[in-house]
Design a protein around this motif. Structure first.
Motif, PDB file in Angstrom:
ATOM      1  N   LEU A  77       0.937  -1.128   0.121  1.00 59.02           N
ATOM      2  CA  LEU A  77      -0.020   0.033   0.058  1.00 59.02           C
ATOM      3  C   LEU A  77       0.856   1.349  -0.077  1.00 59.02           C
ATOM      4  O   LEU A  77       0.522   2.142  -0.697  1.00 59.02           O
ATOM      5  N   SER A  78       1.987   1.344   1.070  1.00 58.08           N
ATOM      6  CA  SER A  78       3.034   2.465   0.820  1.00 58.08           C
ATOM      7  C   SER A  78       3.475   2.694  -0.511  1.00 58.08           C
ATOM      8  O   SER A  78       3.601   3.877  -1.011  1.00 58.08           O
ATOM      9  N   LYS A  79       3.937   1.728  -1.271  1.00 51.80           N
ATOM     10  CA  LYS A  79       4.473   1.780  -2.499  1.00 51.80           C
ATOM     11  C   LYS A  79       3.317   2.368  -3.692  1.00 51.80           C
ATOM     12  O   LYS A  79       3.882   3.247  -4.163  1.00 51.80           O
ATOM     13  N   SER A  80       2.140   1.763  -3.303  1.00 51.81           N
ATOM     14  CA  SER A  80       1.370   2.560  -4.459  1.00 51.81           C
ATOM     15  C   SER A  80       0.861   4.117  -4.003  1.00 51.81           C
ATOM     16  O   SER A  80       0.607   4.663  -4.866  1.00 51.81           O
ATOM     17  N   ASN A  81       1.021   4.332  -2.769  1.00 51.99           N
ATOM     18  CA  ASN A  81       0.891   5.809  -2.419  1.00 51.99           C
ATOM     19  C   ASN A  81       1.945   6.584  -2.865  1.00 51.99           C
ATOM     20  O   ASN A  81       1.741   7.735  -3.055  1.00 51.99           O
ATOM     21  N   LEU A  82       3.163   6.203  -2.668  1.00 53.52           N
ATOM     22  CA  LEU A  82       4.261   6.904  -3.276  1.00 53.52           C
ATOM     23  C   LEU A  82       4.378   6.846  -4.676  1.00 53.52           C
ATOM     24  O   LEU A  82       4.637   8.208  -5.186  1.00 53.52           O
TER      25      LEU A  82
END
Length: 225
Positions: A77-82
C-alpha cells in the motif's frame, strides 16, 4: 496402536523446520497463511502423542505469520501511495509551465533581464549584504542597508551592477549572525521528469527540483469576457 519413536519424531521435526524456512517468503504473502496451516497440520500429525505440542505455541506462530502478512500488505500500500504522490507532483509541475514561481536557491543564472526576489529575516539586521560570486570566484557585494524582521524584497539589474551573464552563487550576510535563505521569482519554461521527481527550468535560476519551490499560483488574467 502405532507408536512414534523419538528418532522418528526428531527426524520429522527437523524436516518440518526446514520446510517452514523454505515456505516463509515475505514477497509472497498471499500464500503465506495457507502454507502455515499446511505445515501446522503436518506438525500435529507427526508429533509424539505422549508429548503433544502446547497449543499456545501454534497460536503464537500463527500470530507471527499474520503480522508478516500485514506488514507485506502495508508495504504494498505504501508503494502504491508513493507512485500516486509522484504522479500528482508531475501533474502539478506540468501545470506550472508559463507561471511565475518563487524558488529557494543558492545560485542564480543572470542574463540581461532584472531578477526579483526576497529574503526572509527572523531578526532585525543593522546591515544586510547580498553577495554574488561568479565562476571565477570574484565577489560582488550588494548593500541592502538595515532591515526589520520579515520579508525583504530586492531587485538585481545585471547591467546596472556590471555583472556579466552567467551563473552566480548567492548568499546573504547579516550582522545579527543570521544566514537567511534567498527566494527568487521566475517564470517556469519547462518541466522535466527525473528519477528524483519533476525538475523545473526557471528563468533566473536554472534547473530546480520541485521540492525547492516555496510559492506558486495562477497569474491573474485581465479583460475576461
Amino acid at each position: 496402536m502405532a507408536v512414534v519413536s523419538n528418532d522418528n519424531q526428531n527426524s520429522n521435526a527437523y524436516g518440518i523446520d526446514e520446510a517452514v524456512k523454505q515456505a516463509v517468503n515475505v514477497s509472497d504473502a498471499a500464500q503465506l497463511e495457507n502454507n502455515f496451516l499446511t505445515l501446522m497440520v503436518a506438525q500435529i500429525q507427526n508429533q509424539d502423542p505422549t508429548k503433544p505440542v502446547d497449543s499456545t505455541e501454534f497460536l503464537n506462530q500463527f500470530a507471527a505469520m499474520s503480522q508478516v502478512k500485514s506488514l507485506e500488505n502495508m508495504a504494498s500500500l505504501s508503494k502504491s501511495n508513493l507512485v500516486l504522490l509522484d504522479n500528482l507532483q508531475t501533474l502539478t509541475a506540468a501545470g506550472l509551465v508559463g507561471q511565475e514561481v518563487k524558488v529557494a536557491t543558492e545560485q542564480l543564472e543572470l542574463g540581461e533581464d532584472a531578477i526579483n526576489g526576497e529574503i526572509n529575516l527572523e531578526h532585525a539586521a543593522g546591515k544586510l549584504t547580498l553577495t554574488l560570486t561568479d565562476s571565477n570566484g570574484v565577489k560582488k557585494d550588494i548593500d541592502l542597508g538595515s532591515q526589520a524582521p520579515g520579508r525583504v524584497p530586492f531587485a538585481l539589474d545585471p547591467q546596472a551592477l556590471g555583472l556579466a551573464p552567467g551563473r552566480y552563487q548567492v548568499e546573504v550576510n547579516s550582522d545579527s549572525g543570521e544566514y537567511p535563505k534567498v527566494e527568487v521569482a521566475g517564470r517556469v519554461t519547462q518541466v522535466r521528469v527525473s528519477a528524483e521527481g519533476p525538475v523545473l527550468d526557471v528563468i533566473g535560476v536554472g534547473s530546480v527540483p520541485f521540492y525547492n519551490i516555496t510559492e506558486f499560483g495562477q497569474t491573474q488574467t485581465a479583460g475576461l469576457l
